[in-house]
Scaffold this motif. Sequence first.
Motif, PDB file in Angstrom:
ATOM      1  N   UNK A   1       0.813  -1.217   0.000  1.00 29.66           N
ATOM      2  CA  UNK A   1       0.000   0.000   0.000  1.00 29.66           C
ATOM      3  C   UNK A   1       0.844   1.263   0.000  1.00 29.66           C
ATOM      4  N   UNK A   2       1.993   1.218   0.699  1.00 27.70           N
ATOM      5  CA  UNK A   2       2.836   2.392   0.782  1.00 27.70           C
ATOM      6  C   UNK A   2       2.163   3.522   1.539  1.00 27.70           C
ATOM      7  N   UNK A   3       2.674   4.730   1.345  1.00 30.13           N
ATOM      8  CA  UNK A   3       2.098   5.906   1.998  1.00 30.13           C
ATOM      9  C   UNK A   3       0.733   6.201   1.399  1.00 30.13           C
ATOM     10  N   UNK A   4      -0.254   6.429   2.251  1.00 29.87           N
ATOM     11  CA  UNK A   4      -1.631   6.618   1.795  1.00 29.87           C
ATOM     12  C   UNK A   4      -1.825   8.001   1.191  1.00 29.87           C
ATOM     13  N   UNK A   5      -2.744   8.067   0.221  1.00 26.93           N
ATOM     14  CA  UNK A   5      -3.115   9.344  -0.358  1.00 26.93           C
ATOM     15  C   UNK A   5      -4.598   9.596  -0.127  1.00 26.93           C
ATOM     16  N   UNK A   6      -5.120  10.672  -0.690  1.00 28.80           N
ATOM     17  CA  UNK A   6      -6.549  10.970  -0.571  1.00 28.80           C
ATOM     18  C   UNK A   6      -6.964  11.875  -1.717  1.00 28.80           C
ATOM     19  N   UNK A   7      -8.258  11.926  -1.931  1.00 30.81           N
ATOM     20  CA  UNK A   7      -8.858  12.827  -2.910  1.00 30.81           C
ATOM     21  C   UNK A   7     -10.164  13.313  -2.329  1.00 30.81           C
ATOM     22  N   UNK A   8     -10.275  14.619  -2.154  1.00 28.27           N
ATOM     23  CA  UNK A   8     -11.401  15.198  -1.428  1.00 28.27           C
ATOM     24  C   UNK A   8     -12.048  16.322  -2.235  1.00 28.27           C
ATOM     25  N   UNK A   9     -13.367  16.446  -2.097  1.00 28.49           N
ATOM     26  CA  UNK A   9     -14.110  17.513  -2.766  1.00 28.49           C
ATOM     27  C   UNK A   9     -15.206  18.000  -1.821  1.00 28.49           C
ATOM     28  N   UNK A  10     -15.430  19.316  -1.804  1.00 28.42           N
ATOM     29  CA  UNK A  10     -16.538  19.891  -1.032  1.00 28.42           C
ATOM     30  C   UNK A  10     -17.129  21.056  -1.821  1.00 28.42           C
ATOM     31  N   UNK A  11     -18.427  21.087  -1.921  1.00 33.87           N
ATOM     32  CA  UNK A  11     -19.124  22.186  -2.576  1.00 33.87           C
ATOM     33  C   UNK A  11     -19.602  23.155  -1.493  1.00 33.87           C
ATOM     34  N   UNK A  12     -18.942  24.286  -1.403  1.00 34.34           N
ATOM     35  CA  UNK A  12     -19.179  25.226  -0.311  1.00 34.34           C
ATOM     36  C   UNK A  12     -20.480  25.993  -0.507  1.00 34.34           C
ATOM     37  N   UNK A  13     -20.977  26.549   0.596  1.00 35.21           N
ATOM     38  CA  UNK A  13     -22.260  27.251   0.569  1.00 35.21           C
ATOM     39  C   UNK A  13     -22.195  28.562  -0.211  1.00 35.21           C
ATOM     40  N   UNK A  14     -20.985  29.075  -0.475  1.00 33.73           N
ATOM     41  CA  UNK A  14     -20.877  30.294  -1.280  1.00 33.73           C
ATOM     42  C   UNK A  14     -20.805  29.996  -2.781  1.00 33.73           C
ATOM     43  N   UNK A  15     -21.047  28.738  -3.116  1.00 35.15           N
ATOM     44  CA  UNK A  15     -21.080  28.347  -4.521  1.00 35.15           C
ATOM     45  C   UNK A  15     -19.754  27.878  -5.087  1.00 35.15           C
ATOM     46  N   UNK A  16     -18.703  27.877  -4.266  1.00 35.72           N
ATOM     47  CA  UNK A  16     -17.381  27.489  -4.738  1.00 35.72           C
ATOM     48  C   UNK A  16     -17.104  26.008  -4.481  1.00 35.72           C
ATOM     49  N   UNK A  17     -16.341  25.400  -5.366  1.00 35.17           N
ATOM     50  CA  UNK A  17     -15.891  24.016  -5.172  1.00 35.17           C
ATOM     51  C   UNK A  17     -14.481  24.026  -4.597  1.00 35.17           C
ATOM     52  N   UNK A  18     -14.291  23.273  -3.526  1.00 37.85           N
ATOM     53  CA  UNK A  18     -12.992  23.135  -2.871  1.00 37.85           C
ATOM     54  C   UNK A  18     -12.557  21.680  -3.039  1.00 37.85           C
ATOM     55  N   UNK A  19     -11.296  21.478  -3.412  1.00 41.03           N
ATOM     56  CA  UNK A  19     -10.855  20.092  -3.617  1.00 41.03           C
ATOM     57  C   UNK A  19      -9.360  19.957  -3.349  1.00 41.03           C
ATOM     58  N   UNK A  20      -8.948  18.732  -3.079  1.00 38.67           N
ATOM     59  CA  UNK A  20      -7.525  18.456  -2.915  1.00 38.67           C
ATOM     60  C   UNK A  20      -6.892  18.311  -4.286  1.00 38.67           C
ATOM     61  N   UNK A  21      -5.655  18.783  -4.400  1.00 34.71           N
ATOM     62  CA  UNK A  21      -4.971  18.821  -5.685  1.00 34.71           C
ATOM     63  C   UNK A  21      -3.536  18.352  -5.518  1.00 34.71           C
ATOM     64  N   UNK A  22      -3.093  17.475  -6.422  1.00 35.30           N
ATOM     65  CA  UNK A  22      -1.688  17.059  -6.457  1.00 35.30           C
ATOM     66  C   UNK A  22      -1.222  16.604  -5.075  1.00 35.30           C
TER      67      UNK A  22
END
Length: 535
Positions: free
Chosen positions: A312-333
Motif C-alpha cells: 500500500x505504501x504511503x496513503x493518499x486521498x482525494x477530497x471535494x466539497x461544494x461550499x455554501x458560497x457556490x465554490x468548489x474546494x478540492x484536494x490537488x496534487x
Amino acid sequence: MLRITEIKLPLDHQPSEINAAIVKKLAINKADLVEYTIFKRGVDARKANAILLVYSLDVTVNGEAKVLAKLGKDPHVKLAPDTSYKFVAQAPETLKERPVIVGLGPAGLFAALILAQSGFKPIVLERGKAVRERTKDTWDLWRKSKLNPESNVQFGEGGAGTFSDGKLYSQIKDPNHYGRKVLNEFVKAGAPEEILYVSHPHIGTFRLVGMVEEMRNNIIALGGEIRFQCKVEDIEITDNQVQAVVLASGERIATNHLILAVGHSARDTFEMIHKRGIYIEAKPFSIGFRIEHPQSLIDAARHGPNAQHPILGAADYKLVHHASNGRSVYSFCMCPGGTVVAAASEEGRVVTNGMSQYSRNERNANAGIVVGITPDEDYPGHPLAGMELQRKWESQAYLLGGSTYQAPGQLVGDFLANQPSTQFGEVTPSYTPGVHLTNLDTVLPEYVITAIREAIPQFAKQIKGFDMADAILTGVETRTSSPIRIKRNDDNLQSINTKGLYPTGEGAGYAGGILSAGVDGIRIAEAVALSMAGR
C-alpha cells in the motif's frame, strides 16, 4: 490472449492464488493455463480492515476460442486489446524542413521523441537548463533564497513535473493507448516496471532526472537537436502562417511546423503570442494553499490496521466539497510522504507546489487545498487577466512571508478560528526557504478563504484528523493549471487562426499532469508528422 478483469484477492495473498483464481474464473484445467501477466493492479480500500487487491490479467490459455465462446457473455472476460504503439507517418527521404519544438516538459519531450523515432529530426528549444544544472539552481532558491527566473521548478529540462510527485495516471480518454506508449518509454528510460500495472503509478523527482536525461540522449541519437538556454522571444507569421522563431540571441530559425509546449508558467510567452495576434482565451483554474499533516495520520485514516503495508505504501486521498458560497474546494496534487516546495519563477513572488521521491518516506503528507475560479466570474475582460490575478496573489504572499521567499503560513486550528499563528506545534513545515507564521486571511480572495474554512471540517469527516489544529497551511498555490488556452482546431490540432502552430500540453490548456501532457505531445507529434509527410 484473454483479458480478465475484477479478480479480487486479499492484500497478503500468495502468487499461487492468482493462478487458482484464473483457473476458477475460466473454468479450465490447471494444465491449460500457459501464462499470465498483470495488466493492472488496483486497491479496494473501502473497508480499511479488509483491503483487497483488484487485478486485470492478460492470460494465455490452451483452447482460447473455446474458452471465450463458453464465457462470451461474461463482461470480465474478453480478448485482450492491442496496446502497442503504431506510428502514423515516416519522414520522407529528402527532409526539406525540420519541426521546431519550444519547451522540453513532458509534452515537448514526447513530441520530440515521436518525431525523432519517425525520422523528422526535430529541433528543441528550451529556455532553461539541462536537468542536473537546473536542479542546482532550484536548490539555490530552496536553500539560499536565490531565484534564477530562467532555471527553476517551472523552467528547464523535464518541465514542472520533474519537481513533483511524479504521478503517472490521468482520467483522460485514451482510445489509442498513447498512455501506454508514455509508460513504456519511461520504463525503457529507467522507470520501475511496476508503473505499467499499478493503478496509481508514480516515480518521484530523483528517478525522473535520470529518465529525462536518457530520453534526451535517445532523441539526439535519432537525429534530433536539443538546445538549452535558448529562449524564444518572437514568432514570425506571414498571412497567418508560421515562418520562423526568433531567439533572445537574435538568431532566426525557419520552420512552418512549430510546436508550442511552453508549460503553464511561461507568462512572457503568453504575452508575446497575444501581441502577435495568435488566438488565446482565459480558462478556469484554481487557487489555494498547501496543507501538511503527519503522514502517519493519513495512513491510519485511510488504511486502518493495514497502515504502512509495503504494497500500500504511503496513503493518499482525494477530497471535494461544494461550499455554501457556490465554490468548489478540492484536494490537488496530493503528495504522500513528500515536501512542499518553492515553485516561483518570477522575482518578488511566492508560489508553492508539492513534491515526493519514489520512496515517499518523508514525515509529512501534503496536498493543495484549492478553490475553482472562472474567467466570467473572477477575471473577466481580457485573455491574460487570470495570469495577472496569479501575479497579484503571489506578490501578496511574498510580502506576507517577509519578502525573502519565505512563504506565509498558519496552523489549521488558528486558520479556522481566524487568528494569527505565533508558533509551530506538532507538524514542522517542510517548505524551504522557510515558513513565516501569520494570518492567511489577506493572502487570497475572501471567497477562497471562506470556502476553505468551510471545507476543512467537512474533509475531517472523511479523513479523521484532517482538521488537526497543528496541521500547517502554506500559501499560495496558484499554478494548478494554465490560466489560458491557446485554442486549436479539432481536426489538424493547429491554432485556430495561425497555420503551422501546434499548441500542446499544460501551457496550452490541453493537459494536466505528466501523463496527460505526454499523451497530448504524442497527438501533436502525429499531426505534425502527417502534415510534413503530405498526408
